[in-house]
Scaffold this motif. Structure first.
Motif, PDB file in Angstrom:
ATOM      1  N   SER A   1      -5.992  -0.523   0.266  1.00  0.00           N
ATOM      2  CA  SER A   1      -5.887   0.493   1.308  1.00  0.00           C
ATOM      3  C   SER A   1      -5.421  -0.206   2.577  1.00  0.00           C
ATOM      4  CB  SER A   1      -7.226   1.188   1.550  1.00  0.00           C
ATOM      5  OG  SER A   1      -8.142   0.304   2.176  1.00  0.00           O
ATOM      6  N   ARG A   2      -5.002   0.575   3.548  1.00  0.00           N
ATOM      7  CA  ARG A   2      -4.612  -0.016   4.823  1.00  0.00           C
ATOM      8  C   ARG A   2      -5.812  -0.670   5.510  1.00  0.00           C
ATOM      9  NH1 ARG A   2      -0.347   4.308   7.567  1.00  0.00           N
ATOM     10  NH2 ARG A   2       1.375   3.908   6.107  1.00  0.00           N
TER      11      ARG A   2
ATOM     12  N   LEU B   1      -3.240   5.048  -5.519  1.00  0.00           N
ATOM     13  CA  LEU B   1      -2.985   4.974  -6.960  1.00  0.00           C
ATOM     14  C   LEU B   1      -3.590   3.703  -7.540  1.00  0.00           C
ATOM     15  CD1 LEU B   1      -1.604   5.842  -9.580  1.00  0.00           C
ATOM     16  CD2 LEU B   1       0.493   4.728  -8.752  1.00  0.00           C
ATOM     17  N   LYS B   2      -3.449   2.589  -6.836  1.00  0.00           N
ATOM     18  CA  LYS B   2      -3.996   1.329  -7.346  1.00  0.00           C
ATOM     19  C   LYS B   2      -5.517   1.389  -7.449  1.00  0.00           C
ATOM     20  CE  LYS B   2      -2.017  -1.499  -4.430  1.00  0.00           C
ATOM     21  NZ  LYS B   2      -1.710  -2.810  -3.801  1.00  0.00           N
TER      22      LYS B   2
ATOM     23  N   LEU C   1      -6.312   2.960 -10.709  1.00  0.00           N
ATOM     24  CA  LEU C   1      -6.017   2.053 -11.813  1.00  0.00           C
ATOM     25  C   LEU C   1      -7.067   0.952 -11.918  1.00  0.00           C
ATOM     26  CD1 LEU C   1      -2.142   1.671 -11.379  1.00  0.00           C
ATOM     27  CD2 LEU C   1      -3.360   3.060 -13.076  1.00  0.00           C
ATOM     28  N   VAL C   2      -7.470   0.418 -10.765  1.00  0.00           N
ATOM     29  CA  VAL C   2      -8.480  -0.637 -10.740  1.00  0.00           C
ATOM     30  C   VAL C   2      -9.814  -0.120 -11.265  1.00  0.00           C
ATOM     31  CG1 VAL C   2      -9.925  -1.999  -9.174  1.00  0.00           C
ATOM     32  CG2 VAL C   2      -7.443  -2.060  -8.939  1.00  0.00           C
ATOM     33  N   ARG C   3     -10.150   1.112 -10.900  1.00  0.00           N
ATOM     34  CA  ARG C   3     -11.407   1.686 -11.351  1.00  0.00           C
ATOM     35  C   ARG C   3     -11.459   1.766 -12.878  1.00  0.00           C
ATOM     36  NH1 ARG C   3     -11.281   5.794  -8.299  1.00  0.00           N
ATOM     37  NH2 ARG C   3     -12.540   4.910  -6.621  1.00  0.00           N
ATOM     38  N   LEU C   4     -10.352   2.137 -13.485  1.00  0.00           N
ATOM     39  CA  LEU C   4     -10.304   2.228 -14.941  1.00  0.00           C
ATOM     40  C   LEU C   4     -10.274   0.844 -15.591  1.00  0.00           C
ATOM     41  CD1 LEU C   4      -7.757   5.172 -15.354  1.00  0.00           C
ATOM     42  CD2 LEU C   4     -10.231   5.235 -15.720  1.00  0.00           C
TER      43      LEU C   4
ATOM     44  N   GLN D   1       0.820  -1.221   0.000  1.00  0.00           N
ATOM     45  CA  GLN D   1       0.000   0.000   0.000  1.00  0.00           C
ATOM     46  C   GLN D   1       0.855   1.273   0.000  1.00  0.00           C
ATOM     47  OE1 GLN D   1      -3.120  -0.675  -0.573  1.00  0.00           O
ATOM     48  NE2 GLN D   1      -2.649  -2.848  -0.274  1.00  0.00           N
ATOM     49  N   GLY D   2       2.152   1.109   0.173  1.00  0.00           N
ATOM     50  CA  GLY D   2       3.051   2.244   0.118  1.00  0.00           C
ATOM     51  C   GLY D   2       2.993   3.130   1.349  1.00  0.00           C
TER      52      GLY D   2
END
Length: 245
Positions: free
Chosen positions: A162-163, A142-143, A146-149, A133-134
């Motif tokens: 997410s955490r 950010l992921k 990307l997942v939404r698109l 999750q960075g």
């Protein structure tokens, strides 16, 4: 959950034996002082970690408390519950923080001479991308975009990104292990009581719990004492909770 096929055929247990074991389990609130042997505890923990879990990353840990002084300190942490006077308490911890080491462990402890290329690739590339999750959860943010698109074009795994997702991810697998642990003790003739009623802040003062670990229950274990079961079993009608499609 991702799994890899094997040629092993699972053994089947007797449905009647399994039903008898599950139906015999009750939450017991009073225990005798008889200690639980170490070999029984170890056997039950070995069965606990055979539970199914997400990507086989085994996001759990257990703290086995037998020391009388520590047990005495845990009793007020559990707000004076009778169950917290058991001769054994196991802190069941969900570990959203151990996935990196778990990915390395899969490769290190692979039970065959050669690690299949697909397995090595998954745990060195795919899983680290999926669970990382960075800093401050920014990579997860950010992921999510990307997942939404990407999700507009095809079905795909949308979490954990997410955490909070990671905490839920770890708790789900750890809960499966906890149920294995409870039934394992039941099979040895030891009663249990999963306790959620405890003060987590004070618990962390008594036990050395890693900062990111999540105590999901304290499992009291022992021989059932007199008047150990408070009430008759009650479950809602199955028809209220099951939809057949």
């Amino acid at each position: 959950m991702t799994s890899f096929p094997t040629d092993e055929t699972p053994n089947t247990a007797s449905p009647a034996a399994l039903r008898a074991l599950i139906e015999s389990r009750r939450a017991v609130r009073r225990f005798t002082s008889e200690p639980v042997p170490d070999e029984v505890i170890r056997d039950c923990l070995e069965l606990a970690v055979l539970a199914p879990n997400s990507c086989n990353l085994q996001p759990w840990s257990f703290q086995v408390v037998r020391d009388p002084a520590l047990l005495a300190q845990l009793h007020p942490v559990c707000m004076g519950q009778n169950a917290a006077r058991a001769p054994l308490i196991i802190a069941v911890l969900a570990r959203p923080d151990t996935w990196r080491q778990a990915c390395r462990n899969i490769i290190e402890y692979w039970p065959e001479a050669e690690v299949p290329a697909r397995v090595r690739s998954f745990y060195s590339k795919t899983a680290p991308f999926q669970y990382n999750q960075g800093p401050l959860g920014l990579f997860g943010l950010l992921k999510r975009q990307l997942v939404r698109l990407a999700g507009l074009r095809k079905a795909l795994m949308r979490t954990p990104n997410s955490r909070a997702d990671m905490r839920l991810w770890a708790v789900k697998s750890t809960a499966l292990a906890a149920e294995n642990l409870i039934l394992a003790f039941q099979s040895h003739g030891y009663a249990t009581c999963p306790m959620e009623g405890f003060d987590e802040v004070r618990l962390r003062r008594v036990l050395d719990i890693p900062r990111q670990a999540m105590p999901i229950m304290l499992l009291a274990v022992g021989r059932q004492g007199e008047k150990g079961i408070y009430n008759p079993r009650l479950r809602f009608p199955l028809e209220q909770q099951v939809t057949w499609l």
